[in-house]
Design a protein around this motif. Structure first.
Motif, PDB file in Angstrom:
ATOM      1  N   ASP A 193     -51.834 -32.669  12.615  1.00 15.06           N
ATOM      2  CA  ASP A 193     -52.653 -33.028  14.111  1.00 15.06           C
ATOM      3  C   ASP A 193     -53.349 -33.729  13.957  1.00 15.06           C
ATOM      4  O   ASP A 193     -54.239 -33.749  14.732  1.00 15.06           O
ATOM      5  CB  ASP A 193     -53.955 -31.657  13.925  1.00 15.06           C
ATOM      6  CG  ASP A 193     -55.184 -31.079  12.562  1.00 15.06           C
ATOM      7  OD1 ASP A 193     -55.618 -30.650  12.675  1.00 15.06           O
ATOM      8  OD2 ASP A 193     -54.982 -32.926  12.253  1.00 15.06           O
ATOM      9  N   LEU A 194     -53.370 -34.453  12.822  1.00 17.17           N
ATOM     10  CA  LEU A 194     -54.307 -36.114  12.821  1.00 17.17           C
ATOM     11  C   LEU A 194     -55.327 -35.929  13.133  1.00 17.17           C
ATOM     12  O   LEU A 194     -55.908 -36.948  13.710  1.00 17.17           O
ATOM     13  CB  LEU A 194     -53.454 -36.933  13.658  1.00 17.17           C
ATOM     14  CG  LEU A 194     -51.529 -36.705  13.787  1.00 17.17           C
ATOM     15  CD1 LEU A 194     -50.637 -38.024  14.975  1.00 17.17           C
ATOM     16  CD2 LEU A 194     -51.342 -37.077  12.518  1.00 17.17           C
ATOM     17  N   VAL A 195     -56.586 -34.997  12.574  1.00 18.17           N
ATOM     18  CA  VAL A 195     -57.824 -35.530  13.093  1.00 18.17           C
ATOM     19  C   VAL A 195     -58.170 -35.335  11.660  1.00 18.17           C
ATOM     20  O   VAL A 195     -58.543 -34.275  10.555  1.00 18.17           O
ATOM     21  CB  VAL A 195     -58.249 -33.169  13.391  1.00 18.17           C
ATOM     22  CG1 VAL A 195     -59.819 -33.611  13.587  1.00 18.17           C
ATOM     23  CG2 VAL A 195     -57.750 -32.880  14.726  1.00 18.17           C
ATOM     24  N   GLY A 196     -59.014 -36.567  11.471  1.00 13.26           N
ATOM     25  CA  GLY A 196     -58.914 -37.016  10.340  1.00 13.26           C
ATOM     26  C   GLY A 196     -59.231 -38.502   9.748  1.00 13.26           C
ATOM     27  O   GLY A 196     -58.894 -39.754  10.893  1.00 13.26           O
ATOM     28  N   ALA A 197     -59.675 -39.304   9.312  1.00 15.07           N
ATOM     29  CA  ALA A 197     -59.859 -40.571   8.608  1.00 15.07           C
ATOM     30  C   ALA A 197     -58.552 -41.335   8.956  1.00 15.07           C
ATOM     31  O   ALA A 197     -57.394 -40.259   8.049  1.00 15.07           O
ATOM     32  CB  ALA A 197     -60.740 -41.153   7.743  1.00 15.07           C
ATOM     33  N   LYS A 198     -59.065 -42.344   9.644  1.00 11.63           N
ATOM     34  CA  LYS A 198     -57.259 -43.120   9.818  1.00 11.63           C
ATOM     35  C   LYS A 198     -57.347 -45.096   9.483  1.00 11.63           C
ATOM     36  O   LYS A 198     -58.754 -45.163  10.110  1.00 11.63           O
ATOM     37  CB  LYS A 198     -57.438 -43.254  11.298  1.00 11.63           C
ATOM     38  CG  LYS A 198     -55.171 -43.576  11.621  1.00 11.63           C
ATOM     39  CD  LYS A 198     -55.375 -43.222  13.189  1.00 11.63           C
ATOM     40  CE  LYS A 198     -56.192 -44.185  13.731  1.00 11.63           C
ATOM     41  NZ  LYS A 198     -55.716 -44.511  15.469  1.00 11.63           N
ATOM     42  N   GLY A 199     -56.522 -45.162   9.167  1.00 10.03           N
ATOM     43  CA  GLY A 199     -56.214 -46.494   8.155  1.00 10.03           C
ATOM     44  C   GLY A 199     -55.984 -47.381   9.566  1.00 10.03           C
ATOM     45  O   GLY A 199     -56.049 -47.353  10.872  1.00 10.03           O
ATOM     46  N   GLN A 200     -56.158 -48.774   9.483  1.00 12.12           N
ATOM     47  CA  GLN A 200     -56.023 -50.088  10.464  1.00 12.12           C
ATOM     48  C   GLN A 200     -55.260 -50.452  11.012  1.00 12.12           C
ATOM     49  O   GLN A 200     -54.953 -50.548  12.311  1.00 12.12           O
ATOM     50  CB  GLN A 200     -56.442 -51.337   9.641  1.00 12.12           C
ATOM     51  CG  GLN A 200     -56.104 -52.226   9.292  1.00 12.12           C
ATOM     52  CD  GLN A 200     -55.494 -51.353   7.749  1.00 12.12           C
ATOM     53  OE1 GLN A 200     -56.089 -50.390   6.862  1.00 12.12           O
ATOM     54  NE2 GLN A 200     -54.211 -52.253   7.032  1.00 12.12           N
ATOM     55  N   GLY A 201     -53.836 -49.836  10.064  1.00 12.15           N
ATOM     56  CA  GLY A 201     -53.383 -49.579  10.608  1.00 12.15           C
ATOM     57  C   GLY A 201     -51.532 -50.258   9.803  1.00 12.15           C
ATOM     58  O   GLY A 201     -52.424 -51.833   9.194  1.00 12.15           O
ATOM     59  N   THR A 202     -50.679 -50.761  10.159  1.00  7.87           N
ATOM     60  CA  THR A 202     -49.735 -51.633   9.804  1.00  7.87           C
ATOM     61  C   THR A 202     -48.123 -51.711  10.748  1.00  7.87           C
ATOM     62  O   THR A 202     -47.553 -50.818  11.136  1.00  7.87           O
ATOM     63  CB  THR A 202     -49.033 -51.623   7.981  1.00  7.87           C
ATOM     64  OG1 THR A 202     -48.664 -52.705   7.894  1.00  7.87           O
ATOM     65  CG2 THR A 202     -48.125 -50.472   7.584  1.00  7.87           C
ATOM     66  N   GLN A 203     -47.415 -53.208  11.442  1.00  8.02           N
ATOM     67  CA  GLN A 203     -46.607 -53.146  12.004  1.00  8.02           C
ATOM     68  C   GLN A 203     -45.837 -53.127  11.500  1.00  8.02           C
ATOM     69  O   GLN A 203     -45.281 -53.352  10.149  1.00  8.02           O
ATOM     70  CB  GLN A 203     -47.620 -54.665  12.717  1.00  8.02           C
ATOM     71  CG  GLN A 203     -46.436 -54.945  13.820  1.00  8.02           C
ATOM     72  CD  GLN A 203     -46.533 -53.985  14.811  1.00  8.02           C
ATOM     73  OE1 GLN A 203     -47.254 -54.170  15.547  1.00  8.02           O
ATOM     74  NE2 GLN A 203     -45.677 -53.353  15.753  1.00  8.02           N
ATOM     75  N   VAL A 204     -44.566 -52.569  12.205  1.00  6.59           N
ATOM     76  CA  VAL A 204     -42.980 -52.371  11.435  1.00  6.59           C
ATOM     77  C   VAL A 204     -42.195 -52.869  12.978  1.00  6.59           C
ATOM     78  O   VAL A 204     -42.793 -52.251  13.810  1.00  6.59           O
ATOM     79  CB  VAL A 204     -42.661 -50.814  10.971  1.00  6.59           C
ATOM     80  CG1 VAL A 204     -41.015 -50.732  11.101  1.00  6.59           C
ATOM     81  CG2 VAL A 204     -43.319 -50.805   9.355  1.00  6.59           C
ATOM     82  N   ILE A 205     -41.828 -53.920  12.869  1.00  2.20           N
ATOM     83  CA  ILE A 205     -41.010 -54.253  13.965  1.00  2.20           C
ATOM     84  C   ILE A 205     -39.446 -54.326  13.765  1.00  2.20           C
ATOM     85  O   ILE A 205     -38.913 -54.587  12.688  1.00  2.20           O
ATOM     86  CB  ILE A 205     -40.866 -55.934  14.791  1.00  2.20           C
ATOM     87  CG1 ILE A 205     -42.676 -55.396  15.123  1.00  2.20           C
ATOM     88  CG2 ILE A 205     -40.149 -56.117  15.675  1.00  2.20           C
ATOM     89  CD1 ILE A 205     -42.989 -56.903  15.181  1.00  2.20           C
ATOM     90  N   VAL A 206     -38.829 -53.407  13.709  1.00  2.00           N
ATOM     91  CA  VAL A 206     -37.242 -53.523  13.424  1.00  2.00           C
ATOM     92  C   VAL A 206     -36.804 -54.146  14.929  1.00  2.00           C
ATOM     93  O   VAL A 206     -36.576 -53.764  16.076  1.00  2.00           O
ATOM     94  CB  VAL A 206     -36.514 -51.874  14.305  1.00  2.00           C
ATOM     95  CG1 VAL A 206     -34.913 -51.815  13.443  1.00  2.00           C
ATOM     96  CG2 VAL A 206     -37.651 -51.270  12.538  1.00  2.00           C
TER      97      VAL A 206
END
Length: 116
Positions: free
Chosen positions: A101-114
């Motif tokens: 459900d993705l309800v919760g703490a989340k990080g800042q993210g990391t970019q992936v480019i393909v």
């Protein structure tokens, strides 16, 4: 304080592989459901994969057979091994202290480019 720090993103050619990491602090990842989600340019947050405290794994149909979620409880780190990458996998990838459900703490993210 709960903190999630993702790393491992980058530019990769179609068919290539990347391994994302999510270093957690402030809690023990083995005691919680953990997930990976992604957000492509101009789109909403999309669930990718989850792992339960008991180790049960599930995946979105779009990544099944190509991505593998895992964790190292000793390092308190969550991983996402991504193989056979496609241009449509391009997104910012986040780890979350949550189930699908993705309800919760989340990080800042990391970019992936393909891209070739």
């Amino acid at each position: 304080e709960v903190q999630l720090v993702e790393s491992g993103g980058g530019l990769v050619q179609p068919g290539g592989s990347l391994r994302l990491s999510c270093a957690a602090s402030g809690f023990t990842i083995g005691s919680y459901g953990m997930s990976w989600a992604r957000q492509a340019p101009g789109k909403g947050l999309e669930w990718v994969s989850s792992i339960t405290p008991g180790g049960f794994r599930k995946y979105a149909d779009s990544v099944k057979g190509r991505f593998t979620i895992s964790r190292d409880n000793a390092k308190n780190t969550l991983y996402l091994q991504m193989n056979s990458l496609k241009p449509e996998d391009t997104a910012v990838y986040y780890c979350t202290k949550s189930g699908a459900d993705l309800v919760g703490a989340k990080g800042q993210g990391t970019q992936v480019i393909v891209s070739s």
